[in-house]
Design a protein around this motif. Sequence first.
Motif, short mmCIF file in Angstrom:
data_model
loop_
_atom_site.label_atom_id
_atom_site.label_comp_id
_atom_site.label_asym_id
_atom_site.label_seq_id
_atom_site.Cartn_x
_atom_site.Cartn_y
_atom_site.Cartn_z
N ASN A 1 -35.08 -42.55 20.63
CA ASN A 1 -34.60 -43.01 19.94
C ASN A 1 -33.34 -43.02 19.75
OD1 ASN A 1 -37.55 -43.78 19.94
ND2 ASN A 1 -38.03 -41.40 18.67
N SER A 2 -33.06 -43.39 17.77
CA SER A 2 -31.89 -43.83 17.97
C SER A 2 -30.58 -44.29 19.44
CB SER A 2 -31.32 -42.57 16.87
OG SER A 2 -32.34 -42.60 16.08
N LEU A 3 -31.36 -45.31 19.77
CA LEU A 3 -29.89 -45.31 20.94
C LEU A 3 -29.13 -45.04 20.56
CD1 LEU A 3 -32.92 -46.52 22.89
CD2 LEU A 3 -31.30 -45.37 23.62
N LYS A 4 -27.59 -44.98 21.11
CA LYS A 4 -26.12 -45.55 21.24
C LYS A 4 -26.06 -45.96 22.40
CE LYS A 4 -26.05 -40.36 19.04
NZ LYS A 4 -25.32 -39.35 18.80
N ARG B 1 -33.46 -36.84 19.91
CA ARG B 1 -33.08 -38.30 19.61
C ARG B 1 -34.23 -38.50 20.88
NH1 ARG B 1 -29.22 -41.53 20.88
NH2 ARG B 1 -28.27 -39.72 22.32
N GLN C 1 -30.26 -53.00 20.73
CA GLN C 1 -29.49 -52.43 19.97
C GLN C 1 -29.30 -51.21 19.56
OE1 GLN C 1 -30.24 -55.30 16.50
NE2 GLN C 1 -28.93 -57.21 17.62
N ALA C 2 -28.06 -51.08 19.06
CA ALA C 2 -27.81 -49.11 18.81
C ALA C 2 -28.85 -49.10 17.76
CB ALA C 2 -26.21 -49.23 18.19
N GLY C 3 -29.04 -47.74 17.59
CA GLY C 3 -30.25 -47.26 16.60
C GLY C 3 -31.68 -47.71 17.52
N GLY C 4 -31.82 -48.66 18.59
CA GLY C 4 -33.46 -48.92 18.48
C GLY C 4 -33.78 -48.14 19.56
N SER C 5 -35.22 -48.11 19.87
CA SER C 5 -36.28 -47.48 20.41
C SER C 5 -36.53 -48.37 22.27
CB SER C 5 -36.99 -46.36 19.92
OG SER C 5 -36.59 -46.06 18.00
N SER D 1 -23.86 -52.55 20.83
CA SER D 1 -22.82 -52.05 19.69
C SER D 1 -23.21 -53.17 18.65
CB SER D 1 -21.48 -51.64 19.91
OG SER D 1 -21.13 -52.60 20.37
N ASP E 1 -25.78 -44.33 25.60
CA ASP E 1 -26.73 -43.76 26.36
C ASP E 1 -26.67 -44.67 27.56
OD1 ASP E 1 -28.33 -43.06 23.01
OD2 ASP E 1 -27.45 -41.63 24.56
#
Length: 122
Positions: free
Chosen positions: A84-87, A67, A13-17, A122, A90
């Motif tokens: 990190n902080s995946l969007k 990131r 999920q977005a925000g994950g790593s 997202s 990415d």
Amino acid sequence: QMQLVESGGGLVQAGGSLRLSCAASGRTFSRSAMAWFRQAPEKEREFVAAISWSVGRTYYADSVKGRFTISRDNAKNTVYLQMNSLKPEDTAVYYCAARSVVRTQAYEYDYWGQGTQVTVSS
């Protein structure tokens, strides 16, 4: 010759790593510059990050700076990409590549892995 095998991709999920790994064999890994590129559908392959073999100097695309972190373990013949902080932007197939010295253009790299899919929802 050098063989590269990526692993660690997946759905997040977005925000994950995620942490990608690239295991190398063949040509002397410790004297090779290593890089990560990515390619999204219908887009050109783009530079993400690279690390030199000599002093471990790192290079990043502006889109991932702060990131993503590239690192290498010469004892394990492995290069990593901590993301990190995946969007959602990415999302792409991520490729590991190797050559003698660091470059940021895909066409300049001699050896490539098969790629690993990263999907950020997202």
